[in-house]
Motif scaffolding. Structure first.
Motif, PDB file in Angstrom:
ATOM      1  N   LEU A  69       0.891  -1.120   0.178  1.00 39.31           N
ATOM      2  CA  LEU A  69       0.030   0.021   0.059  1.00 39.31           C
ATOM      3  C   LEU A  69       0.802   1.256  -0.085  1.00 39.31           C
ATOM      4  O   LEU A  69       1.935   1.431   0.892  1.00 39.31           O
ATOM      5  CB  LEU A  69      -0.934   0.143   1.151  1.00 39.31           C
ATOM      6  N   ARG A  70       0.751   2.157  -0.972  1.00 40.45           N
ATOM      7  CA  ARG A  70       1.305   3.417  -1.049  1.00 40.45           C
ATOM      8  C   ARG A  70       0.465   4.486  -1.243  1.00 40.45           C
ATOM      9  O   ARG A  70      -0.538   4.413  -2.288  1.00 40.45           O
ATOM     10  CB  ARG A  70       2.506   3.396  -1.984  1.00 40.45           C
ATOM     11  N   PRO A  71       0.630   5.624  -0.668  1.00 39.68           N
ATOM     12  CA  PRO A  71       1.195   6.036   0.815  1.00 39.68           C
ATOM     13  C   PRO A  71       0.523   5.130   1.677  1.00 39.68           C
ATOM     14  O   PRO A  71      -0.817   5.022   1.877  1.00 39.68           O
ATOM     15  CB  PRO A  71       1.310   7.493   0.774  1.00 39.68           C
ATOM     16  N   ASN A  72       1.083   5.009   2.882  1.00 40.38           N
ATOM     17  CA  ASN A  72       0.415   4.490   4.112  1.00 40.38           C
ATOM     18  C   ASN A  72       1.055   5.227   5.307  1.00 40.38           C
ATOM     19  O   ASN A  72       2.326   4.703   5.337  1.00 40.38           O
ATOM     20  CB  ASN A  72       0.455   2.796   4.177  1.00 40.38           C
ATOM     21  N   PRO A  73       0.727   6.087   6.018  1.00 40.41           N
ATOM     22  CA  PRO A  73      -0.669   6.432   6.013  1.00 40.41           C
ATOM     23  C   PRO A  73      -0.976   7.237   4.790  1.00 40.41           C
ATOM     24  O   PRO A  73      -0.080   7.877   4.099  1.00 40.41           O
ATOM     25  CB  PRO A  73      -0.699   7.097   7.284  1.00 40.41           C
ATOM     26  N   THR A  74      -2.288   7.290   4.370  1.00 37.69           N
ATOM     27  CA  THR A  74      -2.793   8.113   3.128  1.00 37.69           C
ATOM     28  C   THR A  74      -3.835   9.117   3.806  1.00 37.69           C
ATOM     29  O   THR A  74      -4.321   9.109   4.774  1.00 37.69           O
ATOM     30  CB  THR A  74      -3.531   7.241   2.313  1.00 37.69           C
ATOM     31  N   ASP A  75      -4.152  10.169   3.022  1.00 41.75           N
ATOM     32  CA  ASP A  75      -5.142  11.153   3.021  1.00 41.75           C
ATOM     33  C   ASP A  75      -6.378  11.091   2.233  1.00 41.75           C
ATOM     34  O   ASP A  75      -7.279  11.619   1.994  1.00 41.75           O
ATOM     35  CB  ASP A  75      -4.408  12.389   3.122  1.00 41.75           C
ATOM     36  N   GLY A  76      -6.290  10.119   1.383  1.00 35.79           N
ATOM     37  CA  GLY A  76      -7.457   9.711   0.408  1.00 35.79           C
ATOM     38  C   GLY A  76      -7.164   8.446  -0.525  1.00 35.79           C
ATOM     39  O   GLY A  76      -7.852   7.670  -0.612  1.00 35.79           O
ATOM     40  N   VAL A  77      -6.364   8.642  -1.488  1.00 32.99           N
ATOM     41  CA  VAL A  77      -6.037   7.876  -2.547  1.00 32.99           C
ATOM     42  C   VAL A  77      -4.935   6.852  -2.224  1.00 32.99           C
ATOM     43  O   VAL A  77      -3.855   7.534  -1.589  1.00 32.99           O
ATOM     44  CB  VAL A  77      -5.975   8.505  -3.742  1.00 32.99           C
ATOM     45  N   VAL A  78      -5.086   5.589  -2.278  1.00 32.72           N
ATOM     46  CA  VAL A  78      -3.814   4.871  -1.993  1.00 32.72           C
ATOM     47  C   VAL A  78      -3.770   3.771  -3.239  1.00 32.72           C
ATOM     48  O   VAL A  78      -4.715   3.315  -3.749  1.00 32.72           O
ATOM     49  CB  VAL A  78      -4.035   3.931  -0.609  1.00 32.72           C
ATOM     50  N   VAL A  79      -2.462   3.493  -3.495  1.00 33.93           N
ATOM     51  CA  VAL A  79      -2.075   2.418  -4.627  1.00 33.93           C
ATOM     52  C   VAL A  79      -1.975   0.985  -4.089  1.00 33.93           C
ATOM     53  O   VAL A  79      -1.105   0.891  -2.928  1.00 33.93           O
ATOM     54  CB  VAL A  79      -1.082   3.108  -5.437  1.00 33.93           C
ATOM     55  N   VAL A  80      -2.851   0.104  -4.379  1.00 31.25           N
ATOM     56  CA  VAL A  80      -2.617  -1.082  -3.911  1.00 31.25           C
ATOM     57  C   VAL A  80      -1.971  -1.970  -4.991  1.00 31.25           C
ATOM     58  O   VAL A  80      -2.608  -2.226  -6.194  1.00 31.25           O
ATOM     59  CB  VAL A  80      -4.100  -1.804  -3.786  1.00 31.25           C
ATOM     60  N   THR A 103     -16.175  -0.843   2.277  1.00 35.28           N
ATOM     61  CA  THR A 103     -16.114  -0.750   0.819  1.00 35.28           C
ATOM     62  C   THR A 103     -15.569  -1.930  -0.067  1.00 35.28           C
ATOM     63  O   THR A 103     -14.911  -2.915   0.610  1.00 35.28           O
ATOM     64  CB  THR A 103     -15.090   0.444   0.214  1.00 35.28           C
ATOM     65  N   THR A 104     -16.230  -2.412  -1.009  1.00 32.37           N
ATOM     66  CA  THR A 104     -15.976  -3.502  -2.022  1.00 32.37           C
ATOM     67  C   THR A 104     -15.612  -2.903  -3.334  1.00 32.37           C
ATOM     68  O   THR A 104     -16.094  -2.188  -3.831  1.00 32.37           O
ATOM     69  CB  THR A 104     -16.940  -4.565  -1.680  1.00 32.37           C
ATOM     70  N   GLN A 105     -14.409  -3.728  -3.931  1.00 37.46           N
ATOM     71  CA  GLN A 105     -14.088  -3.155  -5.086  1.00 37.46           C
ATOM     72  C   GLN A 105     -13.584  -4.509  -6.007  1.00 37.46           C
ATOM     73  O   GLN A 105     -13.048  -5.392  -5.499  1.00 37.46           O
ATOM     74  CB  GLN A 105     -12.950  -2.393  -5.206  1.00 37.46           C
ATOM     75  N   ARG A 106     -13.873  -4.840  -7.170  1.00 27.78           N
ATOM     76  CA  ARG A 106     -13.277  -5.837  -8.078  1.00 27.78           C
ATOM     77  C   ARG A 106     -11.695  -5.497  -8.541  1.00 27.78           C
ATOM     78  O   ARG A 106     -11.471  -4.462  -8.561  1.00 27.78           O
ATOM     79  CB  ARG A 106     -14.033  -6.006  -9.478  1.00 27.78           C
ATOM     80  N   LEU A 114      -7.349   3.103  -5.111  1.00 30.48           N
ATOM     81  CA  LEU A 114      -8.419   2.964  -4.186  1.00 30.48           C
ATOM     82  C   LEU A 114      -8.815   4.320  -3.702  1.00 30.48           C
ATOM     83  O   LEU A 114      -7.720   4.692  -2.730  1.00 30.48           O
ATOM     84  CB  LEU A 114      -7.994   1.807  -2.982  1.00 30.48           C
ATOM     85  N   ASP A 115      -9.699   5.092  -3.659  1.00 31.10           N
ATOM     86  CA  ASP A 115     -10.198   6.130  -3.136  1.00 31.10           C
ATOM     87  C   ASP A 115     -10.794   6.225  -1.786  1.00 31.10           C
ATOM     88  O   ASP A 115     -11.811   5.454  -2.018  1.00 31.10           O
ATOM     89  CB  ASP A 115     -10.792   7.088  -4.442  1.00 31.10           C
ATOM     90  N   LEU A 116     -10.343   6.474  -0.920  1.00 30.44           N
ATOM     91  CA  LEU A 116     -10.720   6.586   0.429  1.00 30.44           C
ATOM     92  C   LEU A 116     -11.151   7.899   0.992  1.00 30.44           C
ATOM     93  O   LEU A 116     -11.614   8.151   2.133  1.00 30.44           O
ATOM     94  CB  LEU A 116      -9.838   5.863   1.444  1.00 30.44           C
ATOM     95  N   LEU A 140      -4.084  -0.421   6.939  1.00 31.36           N
ATOM     96  CA  LEU A 140      -3.875   1.008   6.342  1.00 31.36           C
ATOM     97  C   LEU A 140      -4.505   1.951   7.261  1.00 31.36           C
ATOM     98  O   LEU A 140      -5.509   1.701   7.970  1.00 31.36           O
ATOM     99  CB  LEU A 140      -4.754   1.180   5.058  1.00 31.36           C
ATOM    100  N   VAL A 141      -3.725   3.128   7.451  1.00 29.69           N
ATOM    101  CA  VAL A 141      -3.991   4.244   8.305  1.00 29.69           C
ATOM    102  C   VAL A 141      -4.700   5.450   7.424  1.00 29.69           C
ATOM    103  O   VAL A 141      -3.995   5.745   6.187  1.00 29.69           O
ATOM    104  CB  VAL A 141      -3.002   4.878   9.251  1.00 29.69           C
ATOM    105  N   ARG A 142      -5.777   5.903   7.484  1.00 30.11           N
ATOM    106  CA  ARG A 142      -6.307   6.824   6.773  1.00 30.11           C
ATOM    107  C   ARG A 142      -6.214   8.084   7.714  1.00 30.11           C
ATOM    108  O   ARG A 142      -6.885   8.077   8.721  1.00 30.11           O
ATOM    109  CB  ARG A 142      -7.968   6.628   6.475  1.00 30.11           C
TER     110      ARG A 142
END
Length: 143
Positions: A69-80, A103-106, A114-116, A140-142
């Motif tokens: 997970l990047r970035p972690n912690p994140t402020d919204g969008v994370v690359v998985v 949330t669930t995503q294919r 992933l937009d959080l 993951l830390v938001r």
């Protein structure tokens, strides 16, 4: 009865319930004391009762090397980024600290965004389930 009259029957027990303000994160400490009054005497103050919040999601620890997970912690969008071709066509779920699926995503490839942005701050668990049933998780830390 008074302990001078019947020592064994003079012992007591107190129970309590609380309804804490939400959200309550794992590791939060709640401390409480009681003042016990006998007749018109000054109160007897009990030792603090300490409760540490713990929420089990029922998911075992998985190899965190399977998910990056990047970035972690994140402020919204994370690359998985997923290590392993079996996850193409699988499902990604985001769990809140209390075990709810938020949330669930294919999954259509080894890398996804992933937009959080719609989620509150806190700790989340990302779980990826491959089409063969294998699973990998990461925390993951938001912010």
């Amino acid at each position: 009865p008074d302990s001078n009259v019947n020592e064994p029957a003079s012992h007591g027990q107190v129970g309590f319930r609380i309804r804490p303000l939400q959200p309550l994160l794992p590791g939060t400490t709640i401390t409480n004391i009681a003042n016990i009054y006998f007749d018109f005497n000054p109160p007897i103050i009990t030792e603090p009762s300490v409760l540490v919040a713990e929420f089990s999601t029922g998911m075992g620890e998985a190899s965190s090397a399977m998910i990056q997970l990047r970035p972690n912690p994140t402020d919204g969008v994370v690359v998985v980024q997923l290590d392993g071709a079996g996850y193409t066509g699988g499902t990604l779920r985001v769990f809140a600290a209390d075990g709810r699926v938020v949330t669930t995503q294919r999954i259509f490839g080894p890398v996804l965004e992933l937009d959080l942005a719609g989620l509150s701050q806190g700790i989340f668990v990302i779980e990826c389930e491959a089409i063969d049933g294998s699973r990998a998780t990461a925390r993951l830390v938001r912010q």
